[in-house]
Design a protein around this motif. Structure first.
Motif, PDB file in Angstrom:
ATOM      1  N   ASP A 188       0.811  -1.222   0.000  1.00  0.00           N
ATOM      2  CA  ASP A 188       0.000   0.000   0.000  1.00  0.00           C
ATOM      3  C   ASP A 188       0.843   1.269   0.000  1.00  0.00           C
ATOM      4  OD1 ASP A 188       1.004  -0.106   2.583  1.00  0.00           O
ATOM      5  OD2 ASP A 188      -0.851   0.577   3.517  1.00  0.00           O
ATOM      6  N   ALA A 189       2.136   1.145  -0.359  1.00  0.00           N
ATOM      7  CA  ALA A 189       3.037   2.303  -0.393  1.00  0.00           C
ATOM      8  C   ALA A 189       3.071   3.003   0.956  1.00  0.00           C
ATOM      9  CB  ALA A 189       2.639   3.277  -1.492  1.00  0.00           C
ATOM     10  N   GLY A 190       3.162   2.198   2.006  1.00  0.00           N
ATOM     11  CA  GLY A 190       3.238   2.754   3.342  1.00  0.00           C
ATOM     12  C   GLY A 190       4.036   1.861   4.260  1.00  0.00           C
ATOM     13  N   SER A 191       4.409   2.395   5.423  1.00  0.00           N
ATOM     14  CA  SER A 191       5.075   1.601   6.452  1.00  0.00           C
ATOM     15  C   SER A 191       4.737   2.199   7.804  1.00  0.00           C
ATOM     16  CB  SER A 191       6.595   1.550   6.223  1.00  0.00           C
ATOM     17  OG  SER A 191       7.157   2.860   6.167  1.00  0.00           O
ATOM     18  N   GLY A 192       5.125   1.483   8.861  1.00  0.00           N
ATOM     19  CA  GLY A 192       4.737   1.874  10.211  1.00  0.00           C
ATOM     20  C   GLY A 192       3.387   1.289  10.588  1.00  0.00           C
ATOM     21  N   ASP A 193       2.949   1.581  11.830  1.00  0.00           N
ATOM     22  CA  ASP A 193       1.619   1.198  12.325  1.00  0.00           C
ATOM     23  C   ASP A 193       1.434  -0.308  12.520  1.00  0.00           C
ATOM     24  OD1 ASP A 193       0.897   3.876  12.332  1.00  0.00           O
ATOM     25  OD2 ASP A 193      -0.084   3.783  10.376  1.00  0.00           O
ATOM     26  N   TYR A 194       2.531  -1.053  12.629  1.00  0.00           N
ATOM     27  CA  TYR A 194       2.390  -2.506  12.799  1.00  0.00           C
ATOM     28  C   TYR A 194       1.712  -2.851  14.121  1.00  0.00           C
ATOM     29  CZ  TYR A 194       5.792  -1.959   9.095  1.00  0.00           C
ATOM     30  OH  TYR A 194       6.422  -1.546   7.953  1.00  0.00           O
ATOM     31  N   GLY A 195       1.939  -2.027  15.149  1.00  0.00           N
ATOM     32  CA  GLY A 195       1.268  -2.265  16.426  1.00  0.00           C
ATOM     33  C   GLY A 195      -0.233  -2.101  16.308  1.00  0.00           C
ATOM     34  N   LEU A 196      -0.687  -1.107  15.529  1.00  0.00           N
ATOM     35  CA  LEU A 196      -2.118  -0.959  15.289  1.00  0.00           C
ATOM     36  C   LEU A 196      -2.663  -2.145  14.500  1.00  0.00           C
ATOM     37  CD1 LEU A 196      -2.488   2.823  14.314  1.00  0.00           C
ATOM     38  CD2 LEU A 196      -2.771   1.777  16.569  1.00  0.00           C
ATOM     39  N   ARG A 260       1.523  11.644  13.048  1.00  0.00           N
ATOM     40  CA  ARG A 260       2.626  11.988  12.143  1.00  0.00           C
ATOM     41  C   ARG A 260       2.244  11.626  10.725  1.00  0.00           C
ATOM     42  NH1 ARG A 260       7.017   9.742  16.170  1.00  0.00           N
ATOM     43  NH2 ARG A 260       7.665  11.684  17.145  1.00  0.00           N
ATOM     44  N   THR A 261       2.762  12.395   9.791  1.00  0.00           N
ATOM     45  CA  THR A 261       2.621  11.979   8.398  1.00  0.00           C
ATOM     46  C   THR A 261       3.573  10.822   8.129  1.00  0.00           C
ATOM     47  OG1 THR A 261       4.338  13.468   7.587  1.00  0.00           O
ATOM     48  CG2 THR A 261       2.086  14.353   7.745  1.00  0.00           C
ATOM     49  N   LEU A 262       3.336  10.111   7.054  1.00  0.00           N
ATOM     50  CA  LEU A 262       4.251   9.039   6.670  1.00  0.00           C
ATOM     51  C   LEU A 262       5.649   9.587   6.455  1.00  0.00           C
ATOM     52  CD1 LEU A 262       4.865   6.135   5.817  1.00  0.00           C
ATOM     53  CD2 LEU A 262       4.019   6.704   3.520  1.00  0.00           C
ATOM     54  N   ALA A 263       5.766  10.744   5.822  1.00  0.00           N
ATOM     55  CA  ALA A 263       7.090  11.325   5.568  1.00  0.00           C
ATOM     56  C   ALA A 263       7.803  11.645   6.877  1.00  0.00           C
ATOM     57  CB  ALA A 263       6.955  12.583   4.711  1.00  0.00           C
ATOM     58  N   GLN A 264       7.101  12.179   7.853  1.00  0.00           N
ATOM     59  CA  GLN A 264       7.720  12.476   9.143  1.00  0.00           C
ATOM     60  C   GLN A 264       8.176  11.197   9.829  1.00  0.00           C
ATOM     61  OE1 GLN A 264       4.366  14.598  10.794  1.00  0.00           O
ATOM     62  NE2 GLN A 264       5.315  16.606  10.454  1.00  0.00           N
ATOM     63  N   ALA A 265       7.343  10.169   9.772  1.00  0.00           N
ATOM     64  CA  ALA A 265       7.711   8.896  10.400  1.00  0.00           C
ATOM     65  C   ALA A 265       8.886   8.250   9.680  1.00  0.00           C
ATOM     66  CB  ALA A 265       6.512   7.958  10.405  1.00  0.00           C
ATOM     67  N   GLU A 266       8.915   8.360   8.363  1.00  0.00           N
ATOM     68  CA  GLU A 266      10.046   7.806   7.609  1.00  0.00           C
ATOM     69  C   GLU A 266      11.339   8.531   7.960  1.00  0.00           C
ATOM     70  OE1 GLU A 266       8.091   6.115   3.466  1.00  0.00           O
ATOM     71  OE2 GLU A 266       8.702   8.213   3.582  1.00  0.00           O
ATOM     72  N   SER A 267      11.263   9.833   8.165  1.00  0.00           N
ATOM     73  CA  SER A 267      12.460  10.589   8.538  1.00  0.00           C
ATOM     74  C   SER A 267      13.025  10.083   9.858  1.00  0.00           C
ATOM     75  CB  SER A 267      12.125  12.077   8.626  1.00  0.00           C
ATOM     76  OG  SER A 267      13.251  12.825   9.059  1.00  0.00           O
ATOM     77  N   GLN A 268      12.152   9.862  10.841  1.00  0.00           N
ATOM     78  CA  GLN A 268      12.638   9.303  12.101  1.00  0.00           C
ATOM     79  C   GLN A 268      13.172   7.894  11.890  1.00  0.00           C
ATOM     80  OE1 GLN A 268      10.663   9.793  16.089  1.00  0.00           O
ATOM     81  NE2 GLN A 268      10.216   7.616  15.858  1.00  0.00           N
ATOM     82  N   GLY A 269      12.491   7.107  11.068  1.00  0.00           N
ATOM     83  CA  GLY A 269      12.949   5.747  10.809  1.00  0.00           C
ATOM     84  C   GLY A 269      14.326   5.705  10.177  1.00  0.00           C
ATOM     85  N   GLN A 270      14.623   6.679   9.332  1.00  0.00           N
ATOM     86  CA  GLN A 270      15.962   6.731   8.736  1.00  0.00           C
ATOM     87  C   GLN A 270      17.028   7.011   9.793  1.00  0.00           C
ATOM     88  OE1 GLN A 270      14.727   9.557   5.552  1.00  0.00           O
ATOM     89  NE2 GLN A 270      15.762   8.153   4.146  1.00  0.00           N
ATOM     90  N   ILE A 306       4.564   7.297  17.730  1.00  0.00           N
ATOM     91  CA  ILE A 306       3.147   7.625  17.579  1.00  0.00           C
ATOM     92  C   ILE A 306       2.707   7.053  16.242  1.00  0.00           C
ATOM     93  CG2 ILE A 306       3.379   9.822  16.362  1.00  0.00           C
ATOM     94  CD1 ILE A 306       1.178   9.539  19.424  1.00  0.00           C
ATOM     95  N   PRO A 307       1.470   6.626  16.083  1.00  0.00           N
ATOM     96  CA  PRO A 307       1.042   6.153  14.762  1.00  0.00           C
ATOM     97  C   PRO A 307       1.197   7.229  13.696  1.00  0.00           C
ATOM     98  CG  PRO A 307      -0.511   5.439  16.438  1.00  0.00           C
ATOM     99  CD  PRO A 307       0.438   6.392  17.112  1.00  0.00           C
ATOM    100  N   ASN A 308       1.406   6.777  12.482  1.00  0.00           N
ATOM    101  CA  ASN A 308       1.536   7.702  11.353  1.00  0.00           C
ATOM    102  C   ASN A 308       0.491   7.396  10.294  1.00  0.00           C
ATOM    103  OD1 ASN A 308       3.922   5.462  10.962  1.00  0.00           O
ATOM    104  ND2 ASN A 308       2.946   5.887   9.002  1.00  0.00           N
ATOM    105  N   THR A 309       0.152   8.427   9.521  1.00  0.00           N
ATOM    106  CA  THR A 309      -0.768   8.196   8.414  1.00  0.00           C
ATOM    107  C   THR A 309      -0.124   7.219   7.432  1.00  0.00           C
ATOM    108  OG1 THR A 309       0.078  10.169   7.283  1.00  0.00           O
ATOM    109  CG2 THR A 309      -1.913  10.416   8.620  1.00  0.00           C
ATOM    110  N   ARG A 310      -0.975   6.420   6.820  1.00  0.00           N
ATOM    111  CA  ARG A 310      -0.497   5.384   5.897  1.00  0.00           C
ATOM    112  C   ARG A 310      -1.614   5.105   4.892  1.00  0.00           C
ATOM    113  NH1 ARG A 310       2.492  -0.398   7.264  1.00  0.00           N
ATOM    114  NH2 ARG A 310       2.318  -1.236   5.138  1.00  0.00           N
TER     115      ARG A 310
END
Length: 543
Positions: A188-196, A260-270, A306-310
């Motif tokens: 789905d062109a997204g990542s994060g939110d696995y806990g949700l 968080r937006t996906l881009a913000q979450a990806e920045s932290q993930g990097q 925090i969860p991010n949009t995806r």
């Protein structure tokens, strides 16, 4: 300057929320050894699931089934991926011990864990056969600590003829790390939110199996506190959760509604990937999945989650979904605590072994806002909360945190929710609540602090009294249990017997139910707003 940005500033220590798991029963999780019995005759405590039979135990007036896997261990290729179904078992599972908490560093209320095989749930059910409403509890802990294990005892909820399920879900980076490499490989062109996603897998397991435990899959209430409450709001916002629950209870989950937006979450993930040595010149996704649990837990300690949009899964933040009306429309009961911030400031004091003084005031406000000490923003907050109005600096800081992060976000949320669904708002205000922590320099007691309402619903009377509850606290606790279970049964918190103060919908007259001991009472939203300076924070957040 957004109101919820206060909660994102780690420099202040207010949201170093490893403290939020909140041990309620005063005991630690015990790890299951995944033991199974060896078959034989059918046991009266045996229940069938899609993965195989489980055998529970009698506990006081309830039956319990602990450490039941609801998904496969999220290891190897399943790390940073959608949860997969738990494997079928050939033997009966002795469901008599909690499964391992998910990986975490531990903290004030959490215990360290490095075991990724952690996607377990626990079921508590009345002894008599029936088809009871189901309440699924999502624990708090700032998305970095805690579990659904021994910190919670739902006996008094079960006594009211409901089935209670508590769950674990992936935490920290394991549950919420987003990264461009993971996004590129996703469907789905997204990542994060696995806990949700884990929470949804647990709710789907409930749909598929709870009838065999006396639960009604057509009447499920999801409820949680702090990160658990934020999770409930996220599930309201997630299209993927549609049909998985019928009511929602949100306890102190109103913080950071913009997520968080996906881009913000990806920045932290990097940044986390870089700390792990997983850089662009390597196969980052494989590197992240090969990293040791210990290294990931160590690397994530410098970050909050925090969860991010995806796309598809969480296309809009909580604030956007509720504000637009595009959310899973079920009845909602939501509230905050009068003195939320006292827990955080007290823990800071306990950590530094000293109270905060007047010289700390502006620097702490500045750190919270991410603004210079000599700035108009800091001036505005300090003028709205003059130190002369408080017994000491720490109580002033606690009030700022309570109002900006929880109370006023909560007021905005219940107002927006009430446009589309029956919404019941509460303000937990029992300043005689049993304490969870030892006294801090400025806090001989903690008032109605963050998480202090949990024991009123998820603890035994004996455990409450052991912590210092008196008859008034027990009376309020009994009222809350009646409200919570009535809401779970009907979507209306008012018991059918009508022997509790009537709780109106927020849309009726804009009233809260103020949960004070010994008997709740009404509190107008205008009085709530004035108490928590919400007009100020609304104008401040719009700047």
């Amino acid at each position: 300057m957004r109101i919820h940005s206060v909660c994102k500033r780690r420099a202040l220590g207010w949201c170093a929320c490893v403290v939020l798991a909140v041990g309620i029963a005063g005991c630690s999780d015990s790890n299951s050894d995944s033991s199974v019995d060896d078959g034989g005759e059918t046991n009266a405590l045996q229940r069938e699931t899609a993965q195989g039979a489980v055998v529970g135990v009698e506990e006081d007036r309830q039956l319990s089934f602990k450490g039941v896997p609801y998904a496969a261990a999220p290891t190897g290729e399943r790390r940073f991926a959608l949860p997969q179904p738990a494997p079928r078992r050939s033997q009966r599972l002795a469901a008599n011990a909690f499964g391992s908490p998910c990986p975490q560093g531990g903290g004030t209320f959490g215990i360290p864990s490095t075991d990724e095989d952690c996607l377990f749930l626990n079921i508590y059910t009345p002894k008599a056969d029936g088809s009871y409403p189901v309440m699924v509890w999502i624990h708090g802990g700032a998305f970095v600590t805690g579990s659904g294990g021994a910190n919670y005892n739902p006996l008094r909820l079960v006594d009211k003829d409901v089935v209670v399920v508590t769950i674990n879900y992936r935490l920290g980076a394991f549950g919420f790390l987003a990264h461009p490499a993971l996004t590129a490989a996703s469907e789905d062109a997204g990542s994060g939110d696995y806990g949700l996603m884990d929470q949804q897998a647990a709710l789907q397991w409930v749909q598929d199996n709870i009838a065999n435990f006396g639960g009604d899959p057509d009447n499920v209430t999801v409820f949680g506190e702090s990160a658990g409450g934020h999770s409930v709001l996220s599930q309201l916002a997630s299209p993927a959760a549609a049909g998985l629950f019928d009511q929602a209870i949100v306890e102190s989950g109103a913080y950071s509604p913009g997520q968080r937006t996906l881009a913000q979450a990806e920045s932290q993930g990097q940044q986390i990937a870089d700390a792990l040595g997983c850089r662009a010149d390597s196969d980052v996704a494989d590197c992240l999945r090969d990293a040791s649990v210990e290294d990931i837990v160590a690397a994530q300690a410098a970050f909050d989650f925090i969860p991010n949009t995806r796309p598809q899964f969480l296309p809009n933040s909580i604030a956007q979904a509720i504000g637009s009306g595009d959310f899973n429309r079920v009845p909602v009961l939501e509230g905050t605590n009068r003195d939320e911030g006292e827990l955080f400031i007290a823990i800071d004091e306990l950590t530094r072994d000293a109270a905060f003084g007047p010289d700390d005031y502006r620097p702490r406000i500045a750190a919270a806002l991410g603004a210079p000490k000599a700035s108009a923003a800091v001036d505005a907050v300090a003028q709205e909360y003059p130190l002369a109005d408080y017994s000491d600096t720490s109580h002033a800081l606690a009030a700022i945190f309570t109002d900006s992060t929880f109370a006023c976000n909560g007021l905005a949320q219940v107002g927006a929710l009430s446009v589309n669904v029956n919404t019941y708002a509460y303000a937990f205000a029992d300043r005689g609540a049993p304490s969870l922590l030892p006294p801090a320099p400025s806090f001989p007691d903690y008032g109605a602090a963050h998480a202090y309402e949990i024991s009123y619903v998820l603890n035994t009377e004996a455990a409450m009294r052991e912590r210092g509850a008196g008859d008034d606290q027990i009376a309020l606790s009994n009222a809350m249990i009646d409200y919570w279970t009535s809401f779970a049964k009907t979507g209306d918190p008012n018991p059918s017997a009508g022997d509790r103060p009537f709780w109106e919908t927020f849309a009726s007259n804009g009233n809260y139910q103020e949960l004070v001991a010994p008997e709740p009472r009404r509190l107008s939203s205008s009085d709530f707003s004035a108490r928590h300076h919400c007009d100020f924070w609304q104008s401040f957040g719009a700047q």
